[in-house]
Design a protein around this motif. Structure first.
Motif, PDB file in Angstrom:
ATOM      1  N   GLY A   3       3.249  64.289 -10.112  1.00 16.48           N
ATOM      2  CA  GLY A   3       2.412  65.101  -9.270  1.00 16.48           C
ATOM      3  C   GLY A   3       2.597  65.004  -7.788  1.00 16.48           C
ATOM      4  N   ARG A   4       3.619  64.379  -7.277  1.00 17.33           N
ATOM      5  CA  ARG A   4       3.727  64.388  -5.826  1.00 17.33           C
ATOM      6  C   ARG A   4       4.001  65.808  -5.417  1.00 17.33           C
ATOM      7  NH1 ARG A   4       4.429  61.746  -0.777  1.00 17.33           N
ATOM      8  NH2 ARG A   4       5.525  63.241   0.466  1.00 17.33           N
ATOM      9  N   PRO A   5       3.111  66.385  -4.615  1.00 10.15           N
ATOM     10  CA  PRO A   5       3.324  67.770  -4.226  1.00 10.15           C
ATOM     11  C   PRO A   5       4.606  67.837  -3.399  1.00 10.15           C
ATOM     12  CG  PRO A   5       1.255  66.941  -3.360  1.00 10.15           C
ATOM     13  CD  PRO A   5       1.936  65.800  -4.002  1.00 10.15           C
ATOM     14  N   ILE A 234      -3.087  67.112   2.158  1.00 16.06           N
ATOM     15  CA  ILE A 234      -2.308  67.105   0.917  1.00 16.06           C
ATOM     16  C   ILE A 234      -1.875  65.686   0.569  1.00 16.06           C
ATOM     17  CG2 ILE A 234      -0.139  67.897  -0.102  1.00 16.06           C
ATOM     18  CD1 ILE A 234      -0.626  70.568   1.188  1.00 16.06           C
ATOM     19  N   VAL A 241      -2.791  60.122  -6.446  1.00 16.90           N
ATOM     20  CA  VAL A 241      -1.957  60.120  -7.652  1.00 16.90           C
ATOM     21  C   VAL A 241      -1.103  58.850  -7.702  1.00 16.90           C
ATOM     22  CG1 VAL A 241      -0.043  61.259  -8.820  1.00 16.90           C
ATOM     23  CG2 VAL A 241      -1.885  62.614  -7.877  1.00 16.90           C
ATOM     24  N   GLY A 282      -8.520  60.898 -16.269  1.00 16.61           N
ATOM     25  CA  GLY A 282      -7.529  61.852 -15.765  1.00 16.61           C
ATOM     26  C   GLY A 282      -8.179  63.125 -15.253  1.00 16.61           C
ATOM     27  N   VAL A 283      -9.285  63.538 -15.902  1.00 15.70           N
ATOM     28  CA  VAL A 283      -9.993  64.723 -15.440  1.00 15.70           C
ATOM     29  C   VAL A 283     -10.518  64.493 -14.020  1.00 15.70           C
ATOM     30  CG1 VAL A 283     -11.920  66.290 -15.894  1.00 15.70           C
ATOM     31  CG2 VAL A 283     -10.586  65.365 -17.800  1.00 15.70           C
ATOM     32  N   ILE A 285      -9.183  62.471 -11.847  1.00 16.27           N
ATOM     33  CA  ILE A 285      -8.013  62.496 -10.957  1.00 16.27           C
ATOM     34  C   ILE A 285      -7.658  63.941 -10.642  1.00 16.27           C
ATOM     35  CG2 ILE A 285      -5.599  61.845 -10.629  1.00 16.27           C
ATOM     36  CD1 ILE A 285      -5.933  59.630 -12.630  1.00 16.27           C
ATOM     37  N   VAL A 286      -7.530  64.768 -11.685  1.00 17.13           N
ATOM     38  CA  VAL A 286      -7.091  66.150 -11.480  1.00 17.13           C
ATOM     39  C   VAL A 286      -8.069  66.892 -10.566  1.00 17.13           C
ATOM     40  CG1 VAL A 286      -6.611  68.365 -12.587  1.00 17.13           C
ATOM     41  CG2 VAL A 286      -5.826  66.261 -13.655  1.00 17.13           C
ATOM     42  N   VAL A 289      -7.690  65.449  -6.914  1.00 15.36           N
ATOM     43  CA  VAL A 289      -6.386  65.792  -6.340  1.00 15.36           C
ATOM     44  C   VAL A 289      -6.307  67.297  -6.079  1.00 15.36           C
ATOM     45  CG1 VAL A 289      -3.912  65.854  -6.843  1.00 15.36           C
ATOM     46  CG2 VAL A 289      -5.226  63.816  -7.355  1.00 15.36           C
ATOM     47  N   LEU A 290      -6.811  68.068  -7.052  1.00 13.54           N
ATOM     48  CA  LEU A 290      -6.816  69.519  -6.900  1.00 13.54           C
ATOM     49  C   LEU A 290      -7.614  69.929  -5.667  1.00 13.54           C
ATOM     50  CD1 LEU A 290      -5.850  72.075  -8.379  1.00 13.54           C
ATOM     51  CD2 LEU A 290      -8.042  72.125  -9.560  1.00 13.54           C
ATOM     52  N   ASN A 293      -5.554  69.197  -2.587  1.00 14.12           N
ATOM     53  CA  ASN A 293      -4.402  70.100  -2.514  1.00 14.12           C
ATOM     54  C   ASN A 293      -4.831  71.494  -2.073  1.00 14.12           C
ATOM     55  OD1 ASN A 293      -2.174  68.511  -3.119  1.00 14.12           O
ATOM     56  ND2 ASN A 293      -2.427  68.740  -5.324  1.00 14.12           N
ATOM     57  N   LEU A 294      -5.914  71.989  -2.680  1.00 11.82           N
ATOM     58  CA  LEU A 294      -6.397  73.328  -2.330  1.00 11.82           C
ATOM     59  C   LEU A 294      -6.859  73.372  -0.881  1.00 11.82           C
ATOM     60  CD1 LEU A 294      -8.422  74.363  -5.514  1.00 11.82           C
ATOM     61  CD2 LEU A 294      -6.252  75.305  -4.736  1.00 11.82           C
TER      62      LEU A 294
ATOM     63  N   GLN B 139       0.645  70.675 -10.058  1.00 11.69           N
ATOM     64  CA  GLN B 139       0.930  69.750  -8.974  1.00 11.69           C
ATOM     65  C   GLN B 139      -0.132  68.654  -8.896  1.00 11.69           C
ATOM     66  OE1 GLN B 139       1.578  71.902  -5.280  1.00 11.69           O
ATOM     67  NE2 GLN B 139       0.360  70.376  -4.239  1.00 11.69           N
ATOM     68  N   SER B 140      -1.317  68.950  -9.395  1.00 17.32           N
ATOM     69  CA  SER B 140      -2.418  68.001  -9.281  1.00 17.32           C
ATOM     70  C   SER B 140      -2.548  67.072 -10.485  1.00 17.32           C
ATOM     71  CB  SER B 140      -3.739  68.753  -9.083  1.00 17.32           C
ATOM     72  OG  SER B 140      -3.640  69.596  -7.967  1.00 17.32           O
ATOM     73  N   TRP B 145      -0.606  60.655 -16.922  1.00 18.42           N
ATOM     74  CA  TRP B 145      -1.764  61.138 -17.672  1.00 18.42           C
ATOM     75  C   TRP B 145      -1.392  62.363 -18.511  1.00 18.42           C
ATOM     76  CZ3 TRP B 145      -4.672  65.768 -17.081  1.00 18.42           C
ATOM     77  CH2 TRP B 145      -5.866  65.788 -17.818  1.00 18.42           C
TER      78      TRP B 145
END
Lengths: 309, 308
Positions: A3-5, A234, A241, A282-283, A285-286, A289-290, A293-294, B139-140, B145
């Protein structure tokens, strides 16, 4: 790595060769505000606000001590499954600790480490970038070579070998994470500094006798803030992550302190029997992170409207 | 052109040398006795033997010169833990890692370029927004995971693919998908950006004006032109690909060099750690050099910029 953007710059200016990436600071400061409402900014802002709220208030609200071991209630399912109860809304882990409490307190751990890592990376990168871009010449060549050397290491490999040499401590973790991020600031700031170096207003400022430190700190510094802000937003996501990954590998945040990565690592062997323990962190994290990022994307569109196209 | 290639190669050599020195010095300058870390329960005599064997008793620059001399001859040292030469250990793992990385790259390129092109063609409409949402979501997601989720769904629940080890192409699918996801977002977004640019070019408009079908213009005129800029993006992503391989190999227990270095780190097997680190850094720099040079060969503007 995971996941590294992408480097923001390579997306902004995908046609430039790798060693010449640049984020241009918008010169037209009003252009981004012509849209009446930027939904991206509103939604991502709201998501970040939720994350901030959980980070700040979460540990006081959760009903259970995240480290309280109750061996009678091991691997309890979440409330929506058979056998779940509201006492443990997300169930319990392998030794009977409340999963919700552990996930919630991990927000604070992860965010503090990631933000500290970004701040350190910004400090290193800005100094190197300004010196490199403004002085040019041999200093520029040497500093950019160092930047390229840093970038040549796959981060995971570097981090894993560094962390194996010392006892994993939060301070070491922060330093290691900052290694992943500083080269981007160095490059971005360098390109801004290079652009500004020859600008008429800088020459004019010199001519009227403005001292060098003031030119660097104020005139150039002002132009550095917007692009650094975008990358930093970002990068918080990226470092979250990476921290969770290192904790997953056993080299980051050490148990019993909860982090999303080490909760997943501790429970990955229960994947087939109690899937919720390794998947639910993980949820978190997502979502986190999301949201960053957004936010970074929206800020980018807002500050530099040309990129949105 | 010749001067450009020479300059670029010399610079890359300097970077590889710098990276090697850094990786080499790392384990030697950290406080603490590396011999004691490697063998915590050894007697003072045994420690002396380890130090001598690994050359820790000599000055670091001398050790480094010796290391480079042997490395040029193909001797990367000996792993006391695996009772094998480091070169052999790497040679055993490398094919798995390359197979995994190339499969993931191919997968990410095919899906990424397709989705990115579609997004560009439907710019600012629903399809574009949907594809960009997928990109930012991908990406996220941390790879470790996402890999576990794939195992849960496709191995544990559906039983379609194995999740452990490597005994044939079927074992490659889940690891490759996991690794591809982290690249996908970048490729979608870069493709879209470059494609939007290309589609606005005069020659594309001219081709359309001549009455060529949209499909022909996209496939024959636009896509070949985005591949060159994409190459650079792929080069930069390679570092993440290698790092990601470490993670994916750990989750799926693929016996590649990623798993090798991870195990070596946990065992404090320094000869292996330093060799694999240098190899990965060197490979990354080398491939990017090749990309830069071929890029320069294809586009004279960059050549001029770089030789300046």
């Amino acid at each position: 790595m995971s996941g590294r953007p992408e480097s923001l710059a390579s997306v902004v200016d995908a046609s430039a060769p790798a060693s010449h990436v640049a984020i241009e600071a918008s010169s037209d400061k009003t252009a981004g505000r012509k849209q009446s409402r930027d939904w991206g900014l509103i939604i991502s802002g709201a998501m970040v606000a939720i994350v901030a709220l959980i980070t700040i208030a979460g540990p006081w609200i959760v009903p259970h001590d995240p480290n309280y071991i109750d061996s009678r209630s091991r691997l309890m399912p979440p409330v929506w499954m058979d056998g779940g109860s509201w006492d443990h809304p997300l169930g319990t882990d392998g030794v009977g600790r409340d999963l919700l409490a552990r996930i919630v307190v991990a927000f604070r751990t992860s965010l503090l480490i990631a933000i500290a890592g970004v701040l350190l990376a910004v400090s290193i990168g800005v100094v190197i970038g300004i010196v490199s871009g403004f002085l040019g010449g041999i200093a520029d060549t040497v500093l950019m070579a160092i930047t390229d050397i840093q970038l040549s290491f796959p981060f995971v490999v570097l981090a894993v070998s560094l962390l194996s040499l010392t006892r994993p401590r939060p301070s070491v973790l922060i330093v290691v994470l900052s290694l992943a991020a500083w080269p981007m600031y160095a490059r971005v700031v360098r390109s801004v500094a290079q652009q500004e170096r020859g600008a008429d207003y800088i020459i004019a400022a010199r001519a009227i006798g403005v001292p060098q430190w003031r030119i660097l700190g104020y005139y150039v510094g002002r132009n550095i803030v917007p692009p650094v802000f975008i990358v930093a937003s970002i990068d918080i996501a990226t470092l979250i992550v990476l921290e969770s990954l290192l904790s997953f590998l056993g080299l980051g945040v050490q148990p019993p302190t909860a982090s999303w990565g080490n909760i997943i690592a501790e429970s990955k062997n229960y994947l087939s029997s109690s899937w919720w323990v390794p998947t639910l962190p993980g949820v978190a994290i997502v979502f986190t992170v999301l949201s960053f990022n957004l936010l970074g994307d929206s800020l980018h569109r807002y500050i530099d409207p040309r990129s949105a196209r | 052109m010749g001067a450009f290639i020479v300059r670029r190669l010399i610079y890359s050599l300097v970077i590889i040398l710098g990276a090697s020195i850094a990786a080499f010095s790392l384990i030697r300058i950290v406080p603490g006795d590396p011999a004691r870390i490697m063998a915590p329960n050894a007697s003072e005599e045994q420690l002396a033997t380890i130090r001598e064997e690994l050359g820790f008793d000599r000055p670091i620059p001398v050790q480094f010169v010796d290391f480079v001399k042997s490395a040029i001859k193909g001797d990367f040292g000996h792993s006391a833990f695996l009772k094998e030469d480091v070169g052999t250990v790497i040679a055993e793992g490398l094919p798995y890692t390359l197979r995994l990385a190339l499969t993931a790259l191919a997968l990410a390129l095919i899906v990424g370029v397709t989705l990115g092109t579609i997004a560009a063609l439907f710019q600012d409409r629903f399809l574009d927004r949907a594809i960009l949402t997928i990109a930012v979501l991908g990406q996220s997601m941390p790879a470790f995971w996402f890999g576990l989720v794939l195992i849960l769904i496709f191995s544990v629940r559906l039983g379609w693919f194995p999740s452990f080890g490597y005994k044939g192409p079927k074992y490659l699918i889940l690891p490759a998908v996991t690794l591809a996801i982290s690249l996908l977002a970048t490729l979608i977004r870069s493709t879209r950006l470059v494609m939007v640019d290309v589609l606005a070019q005069e020659y594309v408009k001219a081709a359309r004006a001549r009455g060529l079908r949209r499909r022909t213009v996209v496939f024959r005129h636009a896509i070949p032109n985005i591949l060159v800029p994409l190459l650079t993006v792929v080069g930069v992503q390679l570092g993440y690909l290698l790092g990601g391989a470490v993670v994916v190999e750990a989750i799926f227990n693929v016996p590649g060099i990623g798993l090798t270095i991870l195990n070596a780190v946990l065992r404090r097997d320094y000869p292996v750690v330093q060799a694999v680190t240098i190899l990965m850094a060197g490979g990354f720099v080398l491939i990017n050099t090749i990309i830069d040079i071929s890029y320069g060969a294809l586009d004279p503007r960059i050549r001029r910029e770089m030789t300046r």
